[in-house]
Design a protein around this motif. Structure first.
Motif, mmCIF file in Angstrom:
data_model
loop_
_atom_site.group_PDB
_atom_site.id
_atom_site.type_symbol
_atom_site.label_atom_id
_atom_site.label_comp_id
_atom_site.label_asym_id
_atom_site.label_seq_id
_atom_site.Cartn_x
_atom_site.Cartn_y
_atom_site.Cartn_z
ATOM 1 N N ILE A 76 17.135 27.538 -16.104
ATOM 2 C CA ILE A 76 16.611 27.802 -14.755
ATOM 3 C C ILE A 76 15.324 27.009 -14.514
ATOM 4 C CG2 ILE A 76 15.285 29.851 -15.428
ATOM 5 C CD1 ILE A 76 17.321 29.639 -12.211
ATOM 6 N N ALA A 97 21.849 31.137 -7.472
ATOM 7 C CA ALA A 97 21.066 30.399 -8.460
ATOM 8 C C ALA A 97 20.688 29.024 -7.933
ATOM 9 C CB ALA A 97 21.857 30.273 -9.756
ATOM 10 N N ILE A 143 17.247 34.157 -11.417
ATOM 11 C CA ILE A 143 18.510 34.059 -10.677
ATOM 12 C C ILE A 143 18.646 35.238 -9.721
ATOM 13 C CG2 ILE A 143 21.015 33.868 -10.937
ATOM 14 C CD1 ILE A 143 20.255 32.938 -13.873
#
Lengths: 438, 338
Positions: free
Chosen positions: A398, B201, B316
């Motif tokens: 991420i 995401a 997320i």
């Protein structure tokens, strides 16, 4: 007539004019510009169009590179730094991802404390290649070049040293058999050598290796194939395939020219089949289809399978490139070899191949460069190549999700270095070999 | 004659291969590691970190199965598979199980010789558009260009949805999520469509997430789940019930923190059966009594795994939604352990 003389004497020059540089329009950069960029209206228009295109390209790219951020932990941190420094609308490259994850692109998931092993393998590779590539290097280093494939295997995968030694023993045994028999019956010698080597590998090597291992393990930490990735993987596959495919390609090219029906048919069939099938098909065959045929539970290493397939693929192309070289040789060279009383192998080794290979160098190097770049296709069989495999893995975190061009630029530059190096070497080699014929 | 012998041998070898590979459990035990086919990189679901350790929602399921079968959640080899090769890799025996956000559909379950072992994430396909476009509903997307990943069910759903609503669209084929984001941001397509979890995401990673909206319509059912090879029901049972054990553990309040305590002094008979202190359920699937306890200990129960990998506390930030327990209005419903 004397009058004329008298007149001309009157006008006789008594001082020398100082030398003047050529007019501004006829020298230096201005002249170069006029001759190369603005000679005639058509070229002038082309130049102006080119300049405009270049301007727009650089206007987009230069700020992007100039605003590069090299120290950040996440993509959003990169964006904040760029916004703080260059204004909210500025765009900039976030090379921080390269700085943080470059080891992954180079080594894949190779254990961190063992990074010295692939590095050492690479350095030793240059040592091993030196006697093959450059004339000034002592020939004795060739012994090291012969040992290197086994040493490299051992360094990369680790495990017991007896495994590569066992593999090497097969070659040594075959070589001894060939030395003994070659005087009287060269063909039989080759055949016996191959059979002995195969028997050793298939039947004897396993128990003997186990025996030696139980006496003294001689082992270093082993690394599994799924830890390989990035450029370690690309180079392993690329270099191994290059080393295997060249001799195989030469053999196939000679086989295709052979008068013996079986050898000729097999060579032609092999070359045409491999060239008629895309590399990806072969890779899929290696990774997926092969499993249906192998007995269950066989653990046939995936990298090894890929190396075999890529080598066969490249060998078929190299065979055709070398066939071009063979065809370019004048018929007289073959006849000269015959008239000297050389047998087939001597003629090929001393007269035909040195010339044919020299002609084929640019083609062979092209195949090698293509092969090296094709190693990125291994992503389709579940190996993490540097271009897409590792890049996608990095992007999936991420922290770096949404990054796009920077990894490609980094990986692309490294590929460029290797391929450009290969291409420069081939030009050097051509120049060196041409000198003999001047 | 020779030919017959040759083909006979080949057939025998093929049969032997078929018979032997039927017992995946034995193969895994003999090998000492589970080979799990995963997505090479899907944020939150499966990705290797900087050290090469795989983490994510799908990864946790593989680790739970490995713990149940082999007693160690680290004895897994993860094989990255592409959308196109994943099912072939499973059918050919290259991998033991597939946990790669794959949608459970009729044809995949029957025709492709796979057996799905349940659903570990209920997803659905959505759309993301730029706010400047002024679109607020997927029904207004008539004539739009849409970025779509090839080789997935999303491609087919999109065609269905636009056909039902009498709308037309121009597809822009993309290979990976990263490419899709890039194309979408560069303006090559008006809308980007993929599973809603992926959209969330993706949007979270944009420079300006507020410029983009995810349209309210969810146009498909995407039950994502693990799959095994057809014809090995014992192995399928193991994967299915490992997943069920994780779900049931959440329902009964068994977490990685209190599992040891509950194993010794829980009075709930269902928990006792789950953790193997009463009845030996593990023996029925070829495992020992502690199998579920080990599976839950690796990464916790379903809820713990969810919140650690893709939940609201992570960047997320997915809500439980359909993936809540049936008691909380979701679809997670583990059959009884009895």
């Amino acid at each position: 007539m004397s009058d004329t003389d008298a007149q001309s004497v009157f006008f006789m020059r008594d001082t020398m004019l100082p030398q003047v540089p050529p007019p501004a329009g006829q020298s230096g950069p201005v002249r170069w510009l006029r001759e190369n960029l603005f000679s005639g209206w058509f070229n002038t228009i082309l130049t102006i169009c080119g300049l405009i295109a270049l301007y727009f390209l650089l206007r987009g790219l230069l700020p992007w590179f100039a605003h590069s951020v090299w120290t950040a932990d996440t993509l959003s941190e990169c964006r904040q730094i760029i916004a703080a420094k260059w204004g909210p609308d500025a765009t900039g490259a976030c090379f921080a991802v390269v700085r943080e994850r470059w080891t992954q692109w180079l080594f894949g998931f190779y254990p961190r404390h063992l990074y010295w092993r692939p590095v050492l393998t690479l350095v030793l590779m240059f040592v091993a290649m030196a006697p093959v590539l450059f004339p000034g290097v002592p020939r004795k280093l060739m012994i090291f070049s012969a040992i290197y494939p086994f040493l490299g295997f051992w360094l990369l995968w680790g495990g017991s040293a007896w495994v590569p030694l066992g593999g090497m023993a097969g070659f040594v045994l075959g070589y001894i058999a060939w030395r003994v028999l070659r005087e009287n019956r060269p063909l039989v010698g080759i055949l016996v050598a191959v059979v002995i080597a195969l028997l050793w590998w298939l039947l004897l090597a396993g128990p003997v290796i186990d025996l030696f291992r139980s006496i003294a393990p001689l082992a270093i930490e082993s690394v599994r194939s799924d830890r390989f990735g990035g450029f370690v993987l690309s180079l392993t596959i690329g270099v191994a395939a290059i080393a295997i495919s060249l001799p195989l390609g030469i053999a196939l090219a000679l086989g295709r020219q052979s008068d013996m029906f079986l050898i000729k048919t097999l060579s032609v069939g092999f070359i045409e089949f491999i060239r008629g099938v895309p590399l990806i098909t072969l890779l899929f065959t290696a990774s997926l289809l092969l499993n249906y045929f192998l007995p269950p539970g066989t653990n046939f290493d995936i990298i090894l399978r890929v190396i075999i397939m890529v080598s066969l693929f490249a060998a078929a192309y190299i065979a055709e490139v070398i066939r071009g070289g063979l065809a370019a040789l004048p018929r007289g060279q073959y006849e000269a070899a015959d008239s000297l009383g050389l047998d087939y192998f001597q003629a090929q080794r001393l007269i035909v191949l040195p010339q044919a290979l020299k002609i084929s160098i640019p083609g062979i190097v092209s195949v090698f460069i293509g092969l090296f770049k094709d190693t990125t296709l291994v992503i389709f069989v579940g190996l993490l190549d540097p271009l897409k495999g590792i890049t996608d893995a990095v992007r999936a975190s991420i922290d770096w999700k949404g990054i796009y061009w920077e990894p490609y630029i980094f990986v692309g530059s490294i590929f460029f270095l290797f391929c450009f190096g290969m291409s420069r070497y081939s030009m050097y080699l051509e120049r060196r070999l041409k000198r003999d014929h001047r | 004659m020779k030919k017959t012998v040759f083909f006979g041998t080949l057939t025998a070898a093929g049969l032997a291969a078929g018979l032997a590979s039927a017992a995946t459990l034995d193969d895994v035990k003999a090998r000492g590691e589970l080979v799990c086919g995963v997505n090479p990189g899907l944020t939150g679901f499966a990705a290797p970190d900087a050290n090469g350790t795989w983490t994510g929602f799908d990864i946790s399921l593989c680790r739970a199965v490995a713990a149940a079968v082999l007693g160690d959640g680290t004895k897994v080899r993860f094989v990255p598979t592409t959308a196109e090769t994943r099912f072939t890799a499973l059918a050919s025996g290259e991998i033991d199980m597939l946990a790669r956000n794959s949608t459970w559909t009729f044809s995949r379950d029957t025709d492709l010789a796979l057996d799905f072992a349940g659903v570990n994430y209920y997803d659905g396909q959505g759309f993301m558009v730029n706010k400047a476009l002024g679109v607020t509903s997927a029904k207004e997307l008539d004539g739009a260009t849409i970025c779509i990943q090839t080789g997935t069910t999303t491609e087919l759903n999109l065609a269905d949805y636009f056909a039902i609503n009498n709308m037309s669209y121009t597809p822009v084929a993309i290979q990976s999520n990263a490419e899709g984001e890039q194309q979408y941001l560069a303006g090559a397509c008006d809308a980007y469509t993929t599973d809603a979890s992926g959209l969330a995401a993706t949007r979270a990673a944009f420079a300006t997430p507020s410029d983009h909206i995810i349209l309210p319509e969810i146009i498909s059912k995407e039950p994502l789940g693990p799959a095994t090879r057809q014809g090995d029901s014992q192995w399928n049972d193991i994967v299915r019930w490992t997943l069920n054990a994780l779900v049931a553990a959440e329902e009964y309040g068994v977490t990685s923190a209190n599992i040891e305590e509950l194993a010794t002094n829980s009075q709930n008979p269902e928990v006792k059966r789950l953790l193997g202190t009463e009845n030996n359920l593990g023996a029925m699937i070829g495992l020992d009594a502690d199998w579920a306890k080990r599976a839950i200990s690796v990464g916790g129960n379903y809820g713990e795994i969810f919140s650690a990998t893709i939940g609201e506390s992570t960047p997320i930030g997915l809500a439980r939604g359909l993936n809540a327990q049936w008691t909380q209005g979701g679809l997670l419903y583990a059959p009884p352990f009895r």
